[in-house]
Write an enzyme that holds these catalytic residues in place. Structure first.
Site, mmCIF file in Angstrom:
data_model
loop_
_atom_site.group_PDB
_atom_site.id
_atom_site.type_symbol
_atom_site.label_atom_id
_atom_site.label_comp_id
_atom_site.label_asym_id
_atom_site.label_seq_id
_atom_site.Cartn_x
_atom_site.Cartn_y
_atom_site.Cartn_z
ATOM 1 N N ASP A 90 35.433 45.833 33.430
ATOM 2 C CA ASP A 90 34.963 46.977 34.213
ATOM 3 C C ASP A 90 36.137 47.589 34.972
ATOM 4 O OD1 ASP A 90 35.443 44.940 36.006
ATOM 5 O OD2 ASP A 90 33.417 44.844 36.794
ATOM 6 N N ASP A 100 37.896 48.382 38.558
ATOM 7 C CA ASP A 100 37.865 47.855 39.916
ATOM 8 C C ASP A 100 37.253 48.909 40.840
ATOM 9 O OD1 ASP A 100 38.516 45.509 41.438
ATOM 10 O OD2 ASP A 100 40.008 46.704 42.495
#
Ligand SMILES: [Zn+2]
Length: 265
Positions: free
Chosen positions: A207, A209
């Site tokens: 993903d 941050d």
């Protein structure tokens, strides 16, 4: 069974990858590793696998016995270590599902036991280039051969955890020019160096941050899980291709990391 020379540390969601294995319980002067090492074979190459968080993911990043894990690998005869890890992206052009074969590392951890050399012989080991150049090149090549979107090089910042970054911290890391964020690369990579084992990181991006999100649409938890599973399936295929291609003879500086490192009196 072949002599073990390749070690693999499994990260989050990656707790096994060899089918025909035998467990080896190893004790070390630094205590027990995270789990028994699973020893198996890929095309005649002996491989030891160790899930760094334990088989039940019971060791969070700051509680892993990194010294015992590295020592156990060395004791089994491992000379080359592959350390994949789940990671967050600090850059828009490094997307979830991409792999990054890191070439630099920034340590933002604190209080971890990160050396085998507590004296009396003072030892300063070079860590200017934290990752094995020979293994890095092979990992990038084989990832590309598999059709994986792979970034050749990148700086991984290792944070202490277990908490995630604040938005301000994440912006700071981005402004510094760092690329991916993780909680386990340090001291794992460094301890391998202290034992003169090669080490390569493969960061599996799950993903963005927290500070990178910006206008990027937030992904659902289901989407993160889907990426996570796909990453681990691709990693498994990559390891099966990469490991038999690693030459037994090392043509990198890792094997002589301690040369000139000792302070002699
Ligand atoms: Zn090397």
């Amino acid at each position: 069974m072949s002599n073990v020379r390749i070690g693999v540390f499994g990260g989050s969601g990656f707790y096994s990858f060899l089918d025909d294995v035998r467990p080896r319980v190893v004790d070390t002067p630094y205590g027990r590793p995270s789990a028994p090492l699973m020893v198996g074979d890929i095309d005649g190459v002996g491989v030891a696998f160790l899930p760094r968080h334990g088989t039940e993911h019971q060791f969070p990043p700051h509680e892993i016995n990194y010294r015992a894990n590295a020592w156990a690998m060395k004791e089994l005869g491992v000379t080359r270590v592959i350390g994949p890890c789940a990671a967050g992206s600090l850059r828009r052009d490094i997307a979830p599902g991409d792999f990054v074969v890191s070439d630099q590392l920034v340590d933002r951890t604190s209080g971890r036991k990160d050396t085998f050399y507590d004296g009396p012989v003072t030892t300063h080991v070079s860590f200017a280039d934290p990752y094995c150049p020979e293994l890095r090149a092979l990992a990038v090549k084989h990832a590309r051969d598999q059709g994986i979107t792979v970034h050749d090089g990148g700086t991984v910042v290792t944070v202490q955890g277990p908490r995630f970054s604040t938005r301000a911290e994440s912006r700071w890391y981005q402004d510094a020019g760092w690329d991916v964020i993780n909680m386990t690369q340090y001291p794992e990579a460094y301890l391998a160096r202290e034992l003169e084992m090669c080490y390569v990181n493969i960061a599996l991006i799950t993903d963005y941050d927290v500070g990178v999100e910006g206008e990027i649409e937030a992904v659902s938890h289901a989407e993160v899980l889907r990426v996570f599973e796909r990453n681990n399936a691709q990693l498994r295929d990559l390891l099966f291709a990469l490991i038999p291609a690693i030459p037994e003879q090392r043509s990198c500086p890792c094997a002589s990391a301690l040369r000139g490192a000792r302070v002699e009196t």
